[in-house]
Scaffold this motif. Structure first.
Motif, PDB file in Angstrom:
ATOM      1  N   VAL A  15       0.860  -1.185   0.000  1.00  0.00           N
ATOM      2  CA  VAL A  15       0.000   0.000   0.000  1.00  0.00           C
ATOM      3  C   VAL A  15       0.898   1.237   0.000  1.00  0.00           C
ATOM      4  O   VAL A  15       1.903   1.269   0.711  1.00  0.00           O
ATOM      5  CB  VAL A  15      -0.927   0.003   1.230  1.00  0.00           C
ATOM      6  N   PRO A  16       0.588   2.254  -0.795  1.00  0.00           N
ATOM      7  CA  PRO A  16       1.454   3.446  -0.880  1.00  0.00           C
ATOM      8  C   PRO A  16       1.717   4.071   0.487  1.00  0.00           C
ATOM      9  O   PRO A  16       0.830   4.139   1.340  1.00  0.00           O
ATOM     10  CB  PRO A  16       0.642   4.390  -1.768  1.00  0.00           C
ATOM     11  N   GLU A  72     -11.520  12.529  -5.994  1.00  0.00           N
ATOM     12  CA  GLU A  72     -10.175  12.183  -6.424  1.00  0.00           C
ATOM     13  C   GLU A  72     -10.348  11.247  -7.615  1.00  0.00           C
ATOM     14  O   GLU A  72     -11.210  10.348  -7.601  1.00  0.00           O
ATOM     15  CB  GLU A  72      -9.387  11.499  -5.307  1.00  0.00           C
ATOM     16  N   THR A  73      -9.561  11.451  -8.645  1.00  0.00           N
ATOM     17  CA  THR A  73      -9.831  10.800  -9.922  1.00  0.00           C
ATOM     18  C   THR A  73      -8.581  10.160 -10.521  1.00  0.00           C
ATOM     19  O   THR A  73      -7.506  10.175  -9.928  1.00  0.00           O
ATOM     20  CB  THR A  73     -10.403  11.826 -10.919  1.00  0.00           C
ATOM     21  N   THR A  74      -8.758   9.653 -11.732  1.00  0.00           N
ATOM     22  CA  THR A  74      -7.645   8.990 -12.433  1.00  0.00           C
ATOM     23  C   THR A  74      -6.828   9.948 -13.290  1.00  0.00           C
ATOM     24  O   THR A  74      -5.805   9.542 -13.842  1.00  0.00           O
ATOM     25  CB  THR A  74      -8.176   7.876 -13.340  1.00  0.00           C
ATOM     26  N   GLY A  75      -7.269  11.182 -13.448  1.00  0.00           N
ATOM     27  CA  GLY A  75      -6.551  12.096 -14.331  1.00  0.00           C
ATOM     28  C   GLY A  75      -7.037  13.517 -14.202  1.00  0.00           C
ATOM     29  O   GLY A  75      -7.905  13.819 -13.375  1.00  0.00           O
ATOM     30  N   VAL A  76      -6.508  14.397 -15.042  1.00  0.00           N
ATOM     31  CA  VAL A  76      -6.818  15.823 -14.933  1.00  0.00           C
ATOM     32  C   VAL A  76      -7.784  16.309 -15.997  1.00  0.00           C
ATOM     33  O   VAL A  76      -8.291  17.438 -15.903  1.00  0.00           O
ATOM     34  CB  VAL A  76      -5.516  16.659 -15.000  1.00  0.00           C
ATOM     35  N   GLU A  77      -8.046  15.507 -17.022  1.00  0.00           N
ATOM     36  CA  GLU A  77      -8.990  15.901 -18.061  1.00  0.00           C
ATOM     37  C   GLU A  77     -10.392  15.445 -17.686  1.00  0.00           C
ATOM     38  O   GLU A  77     -10.648  14.239 -17.609  1.00  0.00           O
ATOM     39  CB  GLU A  77      -8.588  15.303 -19.405  1.00  0.00           C
ATOM     40  N   ALA A 122       0.173   8.731  -7.155  1.00  0.00           N
ATOM     41  CA  ALA A 122       1.097   9.516  -6.355  1.00  0.00           C
ATOM     42  C   ALA A 122       0.395  10.681  -5.660  1.00  0.00           C
ATOM     43  O   ALA A 122       0.851  11.165  -4.628  1.00  0.00           O
ATOM     44  CB  ALA A 122       2.228  10.052  -7.236  1.00  0.00           C
ATOM     45  N   VAL A 123      -0.727  11.126  -6.208  1.00  0.00           N
ATOM     46  CA  VAL A 123      -1.472  12.236  -5.617  1.00  0.00           C
ATOM     47  C   VAL A 123      -2.370  11.762  -4.486  1.00  0.00           C
ATOM     48  O   VAL A 123      -2.308  12.258  -3.362  1.00  0.00           O
ATOM     49  CB  VAL A 123      -2.303  12.969  -6.691  1.00  0.00           C
ATOM     50  N   HIS A 124      -3.220  10.788  -4.767  1.00  0.00           N
ATOM     51  CA  HIS A 124      -4.215  10.396  -3.754  1.00  0.00           C
ATOM     52  C   HIS A 124      -3.916   9.078  -3.051  1.00  0.00           C
ATOM     53  O   HIS A 124      -4.589   8.729  -2.076  1.00  0.00           O
ATOM     54  CB  HIS A 124      -5.625  10.353  -4.348  1.00  0.00           C
ATOM     55  N   GLY A 125      -2.913   8.321  -3.522  1.00  0.00           N
ATOM     56  CA  GLY A 125      -2.491   7.123  -2.808  1.00  0.00           C
ATOM     57  C   GLY A 125      -3.294   5.877  -3.074  1.00  0.00           C
ATOM     58  O   GLY A 125      -3.042   4.845  -2.453  1.00  0.00           O
ATOM     59  N   ILE A 126      -4.256   5.904  -3.994  1.00  0.00           N
ATOM     60  CA  ILE A 126      -5.093   4.742  -4.262  1.00  0.00           C
ATOM     61  C   ILE A 126      -4.541   3.995  -5.476  1.00  0.00           C
ATOM     62  O   ILE A 126      -4.412   4.569  -6.553  1.00  0.00           O
ATOM     63  CB  ILE A 126      -6.559   5.139  -4.535  1.00  0.00           C
ATOM     64  N   HIS A 139      -5.527  15.941  -0.735  1.00  0.00           N
ATOM     65  CA  HIS A 139      -5.809  14.942  -1.760  1.00  0.00           C
ATOM     66  C   HIS A 139      -6.520  13.709  -1.207  1.00  0.00           C
ATOM     67  O   HIS A 139      -6.606  12.695  -1.895  1.00  0.00           O
ATOM     68  CB  HIS A 139      -4.546  14.550  -2.529  1.00  0.00           C
ATOM     69  N   ASP A 140      -7.008  13.779   0.007  1.00  0.00           N
ATOM     70  CA  ASP A 140      -8.027  12.848   0.483  1.00  0.00           C
ATOM     71  C   ASP A 140      -9.351  13.573   0.275  1.00  0.00           C
ATOM     72  O   ASP A 140      -9.501  14.728   0.700  1.00  0.00           O
ATOM     73  CB  ASP A 140      -7.815  12.512   1.963  1.00  0.00           C
ATOM     74  N   ALA A 141     -10.296  12.914  -0.392  1.00  0.00           N
ATOM     75  CA  ALA A 141     -11.518  13.613  -0.794  1.00  0.00           C
ATOM     76  C   ALA A 141     -12.234  14.247   0.396  1.00  0.00           C
ATOM     77  O   ALA A 141     -12.689  15.398   0.318  1.00  0.00           O
ATOM     78  CB  ALA A 141     -12.460  12.653  -1.533  1.00  0.00           C
TER      79      ALA A 141
END
Length: 564
Positions: A20-21, A353-358, A393-397, A497-499
Motif C-alpha cells: 500500500v502506498p 479524487e480521480t484517475t486524471g486531470v482531463e 502519487a497524488v491520492h495514494g489509491i 488529496h483525500d476527498a
C-alpha cells in the motif's frame, strides 16, 4: 452461529506495509499504510462472511525460543536489529499501536501469547472452535491447518485484489496432497529460505508431491530411500539427498508444527467484544485513516444491525446509504429561490479524487460529501480502468486497492447523483475548491454510466472557493491551490488529496470568505450562482489575455460555469 475469522495480522500488516502506498502520513508525519491496509482488509472480511466474529492474532515472539532451540537458523536471516532481535522496520513499528487501538475499540480482540507466534494462536483457536473457522493469511504454512471435519478454511490474498479460498478438498488439485499433515511434509521437503528452512536440496514442490503420493508420508519416503527403492520418483540421487538431510527434515517438521494448546484467554463464543463507535473515532483522531475507519465502522454496523448505523458515515460498499434516494435523481426539483443568504443554508463540502486531470476522460476513484469533521459520507470506486502512477502519487489509491475494495463505478455514480438531487431539493449549497472540475467529471461519468440522469438539472447551488477567493483578493501573489488557499485563511488541511479532507477544507474556506466579504455573504443562492458565473468568465478572459501576451497566441481558457 456465524463463522469465526482469524486474522494472521503480522502477515497482513507486512503485506500492506510493502504494497500500500506510503505517501499518506498522519499528523506526526508517520506513514499509515499498514494501518489502512489492515483495517480495509478487516472491513472486507466482515462483509464477505457477514460476521463480526473477528480476532486479530499477533506475534508475541516472532522467533520463539522453543523453535530456535530446534533450529537456530529459524528466521535468523530476517533479524534487522541484533540487539533488539526484531525484524520490524521503524516505519512499521510506529503504526502497530495505532492499529491495535482502533481494532480494540471496534470490538475486535487482539490475541497474542507470550513466547508464541500468531500461527500458534490461530492453530489453538481453530482446534477449539465449535463453529466454522476462516483463517485469513498470505502464509502458505497455515494450509497445514485445513480440516474439512472441523470446517477450517484459509483465505489467501492474490494479485489484483482477488482472494483465493482453500479448503482441505482443494489441496489435492493445488498441491497434490490430501490433507494438512501431508502438506506440512511437502513444505518440509520443499523448504522455505525466507524462514531459514533448507528443505531437501534439489527437491521442489512438484517432486515432493509426487514422492508423497507414491509413498504416503515423509517417514515412508525416508524408509524407501534407505531401502534402496528406485521407483516412484525416488532416484538414487534423491534418495541419497533425503538420507543425508533426514535429521534436518524431521527438525523442520517440528519447527513448522503449530501449538494447539496455548492459553490465549479468549472465550471464542463471546466474540466480538463491545463495539465503541466513539472510541474508534478517538483512536483514529489525527491518524489520517478516516476513510478506512469509516469503512470498518459501516461494515461492522451493517452486520450487527446496530441503531447507530444510519448515522454512520457511509462506506463505499454500503449500498443502502444512497440508494434510498436514487429515485430522486431522475426527477430534479427546482432550486428554491429566496432572499435568505447562501451562507445560512446547509453547506456541504464536495470533492472527488480521480484517475486524471482531463474531466472528459477522468474516472472517479474516491468521493466525499462533508457537513463537518464528524459528518462525512465517502465512496471508493473501482474506476474500471488502470489508475495511472501520476494519479496514485497524488491520492495514494492503487488500481489493485480500488478493485479489491471499491464499488462498481456505475453504482457510485448513481449514488452520488442521488445525493446531488436530494441536496438540491433541500436547498443546500455545495462547496468545493475549483469545483468546476469535479462537476465536469461528474457530468462525464453520468453520461458514461447513467445516461438516464440529466446531471446538469440536479446540480444544487454551488460555491467555488477558488472563484470566490480570486474575486475577493484578485491581486494576491502565489498559487491558489487548495493547500495554499487553506494556508491563506489559516484552515487546517492535514491530508491534502483525500476527498473528505479536501471537502472539509473547502467548507471551512467558504465560511472564511463569507466572513471576509459582507457583500458576498449577503447574496442569496441564486445571486451567488449568477455572480460566480460572471466572475468565472471575467477571470478566464483575464488569464487568456495574459497567456497570449506572454507569447501563447492561441491560448484559450474556458470560462464556463458551473461546468466546463
Amino acid at each position: 452461529m456465524k463463522p469465526l475469522v482469524l486474522l494472521d495480522t503480522p502477515a497482513l500488516y507486512y503485506r500492506a506495509f510493502y504494497s500500500v502506498p506510503d505517501s499518506i502520513v498522519n499528523a506526526d508525519g508517520h506513514p499509515v499504510n499498514a494501518v489502512r491496509g489492515v483495517l480495509d482488509t478487516v472491513a472486507q472480511m466482515v462483509r464477505r462472511f457477514d460476521t463480526n466474529r473477528v480476532i486479530a492474532t499477533m506475534d508475541a515472539d516472532w522467533r520463539p525460543a522453543f523453535r530456535t532451540a530446534i533450529m537456530p537458523e529459524y528466521k535468523a536471516a530476517r533479524v534487522k536489529d541484533e540487539e533488539a532481535g526484531t525484524e520490524i522496520p521503524p516505519e512499521l513499528a510506529v503504526q502497530l499501536p495505532i492499529m491495535n487501538r482502533v481494532l480494540t475499540a471496534a470490538g475486535i480482540p487482539i490475541a497474542e501469547v507470550a513466547g508464541t507466534e500468531a500461527d500458534d494462536v490461530i492453530a489453538t483457536m481453530a482446534a477449539q472452535s465449535t463453529t466454522p473457522v476462516v483463517i485469513v493469511s498470505p502464509d502458505r504454512d497455515l494450509l497445514a491447518l485445513l480440516d474439512s471435519a472441523a470446517q477450517v478454511s484459509v483465505l489467501r490474498p492474490r494479485k489484483g485484489g482477488e482472494w483465493e479460498a482453500l479448503t482441505q478438498a482443494d489441496l489435492s488439485n493445488a498441491y497434490g496432497v490430501p490433507d494438512g499433515t501431508r502438506y506440512r511434509e511437502l513444505a518440509a521437503l520443499r523448504g522455505d529460505p525466507s524462514d531459514g528452512l533448507p528443505g531437501a536440496p534439489g527437491i521442489g514442490e512438484k517432486t515432493a508431491a509426487t514422492l508423497l503420493e507414491n509413498f504416503g508420508s515423509l517417514e515412508s519416503i525416508i524408509k524407501a530411500a534407505k531401502a534402496g527403492v528406485k521407483t516412484g520418483g525416488l532416484s538414487p540421487k534423491r534418495a541419497a539427498t533425503i538420507i543425508e538431510v533426514e535429521e534436518t527434515l524431521y527438525k523442520t517438521l517440528e519447527v513448522m508444527r503449530c501449538l494447539t494448546d496455548v492459553d490465549h484467554g479468549i472465550d471464542l463464543l463471546s466474540v466480538p467484544n463491545g463495539f465503541d463507535r466513539a472510541a474508534v473515532d478517538d483512536a483514529a483522531e489525527g491518524q489520517n485513516i478516516r476513510r478506512s475507519v469509516d469503512n470498518l465502522k459501516a461494515a461492522l454496523e451493517s452486520v450487527s444491525g446496530s441503531a447507530g448505523r444510519a448515522a454512520a458515515p457511509a462506506a463505499p460498499q454500503d449500498n443502502a446509504r444512497a440508494s434510498t434516494r436514487s429515485n430522486k435523481a431522475a426527477e430534479p426539483a427546482p432550486r428554491p429561490a429566496g432572499s435568505a443568504s447562501w451562507d445560512q443554508s446547509r453547506l456541504v463540502g464536495f470533492d472527488l479524487e480521480t484517475t486524471g486531470v482531463e474531466p472528459a476522460t477522468a474516472r472517479i476513484v474516491t468521493a466525499a460529501f462533508v457537513d463537518s469533521a464528524t459528518q462525512v459520507r465517502t465512496w471508493l470506486a473501482d474506476p474500471g480502468i488502470e489508475i495511472p502512477e501520476s494519479a496514485r502519487a497524488v491520492h495514494g489509491i492503487t488500481t489493485e486497492f480500488a478493485q479489491a475494495n471499491g464499488a462498481a463505478a456505475a453504482q457510485v455514480v448513481g449514488e452520488l447523483c442521488a445525493e446531488f438531487a436530494a441536496l438540491r431539493e433541500e436547498g443546500a449549497v455545495i462547496v468545493g475548491h475549483n469545483v468546476v472540475y469535479d462537476l465536469s467529471v461528474m457530468a462525464a461519468e453520468a453520461s458514461r454510466h447513467r445516461p438516464d440522469i440529466d446531471f446538469p438539472s440536479i446540480i444544487p447551488t454551488i460555491v467555488d472557493t477558488f472563484v470566490v477567493d480570486k474575486h475577493i483578493d484578485p491581486y494576491r501573489k502565489g498559487k491558489r491551490t487548495l493547500i495554499e488557499t487553506a494556508k491563506t485563511y489559516r484552515i487546517e488541511l492535514l491530508d491534502a488529496h483525500d476527498a473528505a479532507a479536501d471537502a472539509l477544507a473547502a467548507l471551512d474556506i467558504s465560511r472564511a470568505l463569507a466572513e471576509k466579504s459582507t457583500e458576498i455573504s449577503a447574496m442569496s443562492n441564486d445571486e451567488i450562482m449568477a455572480a460566480q458565473a460572471d466572475w468565472k468568465r471575467s477571470q478566464a478572459a483575464g488569464l487568456q489575455a495574459w497567456l497570449r501576451k506572454k507569447g501563447n497566441a492561441e491560448a484559450v481558457v474556458d470560462g464556463s460555469w458551473p461546468m466546463s
